[in-house]
Design a protein around this motif. Structure first.
Motif, PDB file in Angstrom:
ATOM      1  N   TYR A  94      44.214 103.930  78.179  1.00 45.79           N
ATOM      2  CA  TYR A  94      44.196 102.943  79.253  1.00 45.79           C
ATOM      3  C   TYR A  94      43.634 103.574  80.529  1.00 45.79           C
ATOM      4  CZ  TYR A  94      47.497 100.800  76.013  1.00 45.79           C
ATOM      5  OH  TYR A  94      48.096 100.284  74.888  1.00 45.79           O
ATOM      6  N   GLY A  95      43.276 102.729  81.477  1.00 45.65           N
ATOM      7  CA  GLY A  95      42.883 103.231  82.787  1.00 45.65           C
ATOM      8  C   GLY A  95      41.418 103.553  82.944  1.00 45.65           C
TER       9      GLY A  95
ATOM     10  N   SER B  95      36.409 107.634  74.581  1.00 45.54           N
ATOM     11  CA  SER B  95      37.819 107.752  74.946  1.00 45.54           C
ATOM     12  C   SER B  95      38.001 108.475  76.281  1.00 45.54           C
ATOM     13  CB  SER B  95      38.590 108.488  73.846  1.00 45.54           C
ATOM     14  OG  SER B  95      38.105 109.806  73.689  1.00 45.54           O
ATOM     15  N   LEU B  96      36.959 109.174  76.731  1.00 49.76           N
ATOM     16  CA  LEU B  96      37.062 109.831  78.029  1.00 49.76           C
ATOM     17  C   LEU B  96      37.125 108.826  79.171  1.00 49.76           C
ATOM     18  CD1 LEU B  96      34.588 112.860  77.751  1.00 49.76           C
ATOM     19  CD2 LEU B  96      37.081 112.901  77.666  1.00 49.76           C
TER      20      LEU B  96
ATOM     21  N   LEU C  25      43.727  99.749  86.481  1.00 42.85           N
ATOM     22  CA  LEU C  25      45.101  99.368  86.140  1.00 42.85           C
ATOM     23  C   LEU C  25      45.166  98.149  85.217  1.00 42.85           C
ATOM     24  CD1 LEU C  25      46.774  99.857  89.631  1.00 42.85           C
ATOM     25  CD2 LEU C  25      47.310 101.139  87.552  1.00 42.85           C
ATOM     26  N   ILE C  26      44.165  97.298  85.267  1.00 42.14           N
ATOM     27  CA  ILE C  26      44.213  96.049  84.516  1.00 42.14           C
ATOM     28  C   ILE C  26      44.180  96.336  83.012  1.00 42.14           C
ATOM     29  CG2 ILE C  26      42.968  93.906  84.021  1.00 42.14           C
ATOM     30  CD1 ILE C  26      42.161  93.836  86.947  1.00 42.14           C
ATOM     31  N   GLY C  27      45.119  95.702  82.297  1.00 42.52           N
ATOM     32  CA  GLY C  27      45.226  95.896  80.852  1.00 42.52           C
ATOM     33  C   GLY C  27      46.211  96.970  80.450  1.00 42.52           C
ATOM     34  N   THR C  28      46.729  97.713  81.427  1.00 42.05           N
ATOM     35  CA  THR C  28      47.689  98.778  81.134  1.00 42.05           C
ATOM     36  C   THR C  28      49.075  98.171  80.898  1.00 42.05           C
ATOM     37  OG1 THR C  28      46.461 100.320  82.525  1.00 42.05           O
ATOM     38  CG2 THR C  28      48.741 100.896  82.001  1.00 42.05           C
ATOM     39  N   PRO C  29      49.753  98.544  79.806  1.00 44.83           N
ATOM     40  CA  PRO C  29      51.092  98.009  79.546  1.00 44.83           C
ATOM     41  C   PRO C  29      52.174  98.839  80.223  1.00 44.83           C
ATOM     42  CG  PRO C  29      50.379  99.308  77.667  1.00 44.83           C
ATOM     43  CD  PRO C  29      49.247  99.333  78.669  1.00 44.83           C
TER      44      PRO C  29
ATOM     45  N   VAL D  98      47.843 106.333  85.737  1.00 48.37           N
ATOM     46  CA  VAL D  98      46.472 105.880  85.993  1.00 48.37           C
ATOM     47  C   VAL D  98      46.025 106.291  87.397  1.00 48.37           C
ATOM     48  CG1 VAL D  98      44.980 103.873  86.246  1.00 48.37           C
ATOM     49  CG2 VAL D  98      46.609 103.980  84.351  1.00 48.37           C
ATOM     50  N   ILE D  99      46.833 105.983  88.396  1.00 50.44           N
ATOM     51  CA  ILE D  99      46.449 106.275  89.773  1.00 50.44           C
ATOM     52  C   ILE D  99      46.348 107.778  90.012  1.00 50.44           C
ATOM     53  CG2 ILE D  99      47.113 106.077  92.193  1.00 50.44           C
ATOM     54  CD1 ILE D  99      46.031 103.507  90.997  1.00 50.44           C
ATOM     55  N   HIS D 100      47.312 108.539  89.514  1.00 53.41           N
ATOM     56  CA  HIS D 100      47.278 109.988  89.720  1.00 53.41           C
ATOM     57  C   HIS D 100      46.089 110.643  89.029  1.00 53.41           C
ATOM     58  CE1 HIS D 100      51.880 110.251  90.645  1.00 53.41           C
ATOM     59  NE2 HIS D 100      51.151 110.061  91.736  1.00 53.41           N
TER      60      HIS D 100
END
Length: 573
Positions: free
Chosen positions: A274-275, A420-421, A528-532, A545-547
């Protein structure tokens, strides 16, 4: 049916960041926006000052990114005045920036980001014998005995038993999103503590070459580094050998501790892809093996990748007003005499504060209006991600052999495709891989510097064009640099020997940008969108994600109003 979740402030970053997300009934993030919530001063304070002095002020934009801003500032003046620096000065600047990269990436991984993947309290359950076996199987690092890990485990236990978690406070320990076995958690915690000691050593390179750290010294025309191998008052042979030793120790730590830990941890999160975000990548390029302006010799190449397409690299012209623009339609600024639909190139940039947000206390911000102190920079109207992942993707697409080798070999070890990166995990892996590359480059640059000095070349400064009487009446320049967090540019207008206008567009401005009039989301927001979220009361996945971008909001918001030669006071509520 959606629910709004607000995280304010995001911790383990530099500065003040607020993130708001909308999640559906399954806990999936459907919408998001990020807001820089603090306004601070620097950018306009250099107006009417001697351009040769600007770097000393402007590096105070941030307490972490000091030397990167100083170097970008110095380069902007040199570009405006057509100043070429001695080879030794170029090498020293490279070495100092490479030092920043290695230090920043290691500290970010262990002390700011690893705790999003590592459950510290779980380390208490680890079998120290198994941790020792694991450590010895992935590295030759000497601190790997069962007794060593038992000592670390006892230290953590004392902290936990005291009820005062100290540096490990406020973690979501026990969260269901953690996947590491206790033995891997103990390994990571041990190296977290080691990295605290290690990072104190590598900064000595900047202290020796730049006079101090943070806020090392630079000078327009080269470096104020007095190399004299026979003098106690200069950079003599003993100090040069000490720098060389610290470089070797840094390379060992990166290759024997950081990278093995990164791969060990990453192997348990290969499905956490994700992210990814906007998949538009920007790099100004840096670390030339020739002159700084020999763009074709950049180890990190310049360019833009759109929509993750590695088959095409677009050109970037930092002096072209059609390439780089900043918009303020969702930012708390106004452009005097301009329509808010118009963006401004940094040479024409304005920094006029105009807060129009809600009065405190407030529950949420209105993303349809202005909602951040961060502007919206765009490349040809497109939002961009910049940083380690962007640099590796562009370097890979450009066919840089060392970049391709380290990326391909790592993906093979993890059994992951290159696509995947484009994720929070990939961004974290890219930062580590970049560190291995730079650890080799700093060795190469130091070897060349030592060779030059051995051959009798100790020159680090050129006074040509130092006298303002030789300058043109007006001049414009841009200083670019790749900073740990991404593409950094400083634009300066000089008139009658003084700074007329100054603008800095920093990596976190690119990444943390709010929406624009076309509703294009910035890198943070889109990623962030789509992250569970497994637990909406503990949004660990949001932090991951943010970090992964390593935010620096202090850099992203860096202006003040000096119209009355006094501080601007911002009152909310």
């Amino acid at each position: 049916m959606t629910e709004r979740i607000v995280v304010d402030p995001i911790t383990r970053i530099e500065g003040h960041l607020r993130v708001e997300i909308d999640i559906d009934e399954k806990g999936i993030i459907k919408d998001s926006f990020s807001s820089g919530t603090a306004v601070r001063g620097l950018e306009l304070i250099v107006k009417d000052r001697d351009p040769r002095d600007v770097w000393a002020f402007i590096q105070r934009i941030c307490g972490v990114c000091t030397s990167t801003h100083a170097l970008a500032s110095i380069r902007s003046v040199e570009d405006a005045l057509g100043i070429k620096i001695p080879r030794n000065a170029h090498l020293i600047r490279n070495i100092m920036n490479e030092t920043v990269f290695i230090h920043d990436h290691v500290v970010h991984f262990y002390h700011l980001h690893a705790l999003d993947w590592v459950d510290v309290v779980s380390a208490l359950k680890a079998d120290v014998n198994e941790t020792s076996k694991l450590a010895q199987s992935i590295s030759t690092w000497p601190k790997s005995s069962p007794g060593y890990f038992k000592d670390v485990q006892n230290k953590v236990k004392k902290v936990v038993d005291s009820g005062q978690l100290g540096i490990f406070a406020n973690g979501y320990w026990g969260h269901k999103a953690y996947k590491l076995p206790p033995e891997v958690n103990l390994l990571a915690v041990a190296h977290y503590l080691e990295a605290l000691d290690w990072q104190k050593e590598i900064v000595k390179i900047q202290t020796i070459l730049g006079g101090k750290n943070p806020h090392p010294h630079y000078v327009v025309g080269g470096m104020a580094t007095p190399i004299d191998i026979n003098s106690d008052n200069g950079i003599h042979a003993e100090r040069l050998m000490h720098i060389s030793q610290v470089i070797d120790e840094a390379r060992e730590f990166v290759n024997q501790v950081y990278i093995p830990d990164l791969l060990a941890i990453g192997s348990f999160y290969k499905d956490w892809t994700y992210g990814g975000g906007i998949n538009n990548y920007l790099s100004y390029g840096d670390f030339s093996t020739g002159d700084h302006y020999d763009i074709d010799k950049y180890r990190f190449p310049r360019g833009v990748i759109l929509n993750g397409n590695l088959n095409e690299i677009h050109d970037v012209d930092l002096k072209n007003p059609e390439h780089i623009q900043e918009f303020v339609d969702h930012s708390w600024y106004e452009y005097e005499g301009k329509n808010e639909k118009d963006g401004l190139h940094p040479w024409d940039g304005q920094t006029n504060l105009k807060y129009t947000g809600p009065k405190a206390p407030f529950k949420t911000l209105n993303k349809e209006e202005k909602y951040s102190w961060i502007k919206s920079p765009r490349w040809k109207g497109q939002p961009m991600e910049t940083g380690p992942l962007a640099r590796l993707m562009i370097g890979y697409a450009a066919g840089k052999e060392d970049v391709k080798n380290v990326v391909d070999s790592t993906l093979k070890k993890l059994d992951m495709p290159i696509e995947s990166l484009q994720s929070a995990l990939g961004r974290t892996i890219a930062r580590g891989l970049e560190s291995t590359l730079i650890a080799d480059w700093i060795r190469d640059d130091m070897d060349e510097l030592l060779k030059n000095i051995k051959n009798g070349n100790q020159v680090t400064f050129d006074r040509t064009k130092w006298d303002p009487s030789t300058w043109p009446k007006s001049a414009k320049g841009v200083g670019w640099i790749e900073a740990p967090r991404g593409a950094l540019g400083h634009w300066i207008n000089i008139e009658d020997g003084k700074t007329k206008n100054y603008q800095a567009v920093v990596p976190t401005t690119w990444n943390a940008t709010p929406r624009d009039l076309e509703n294009n989301l910035g890198a943070y927001e889109k990623s962030l969108i789509g992250t569970p979220l497994l637990d909406k009361t503990q949004p660990l996945e949001l932090l991951r994600v943010i970090h992964s971008f390593d935010p620096c909001l202090a850099c992203a918001v860096h202006l003040t109003d000096l119209e009355t030669k006094s501080q601007t006071k911002i009152t909310i509520g």
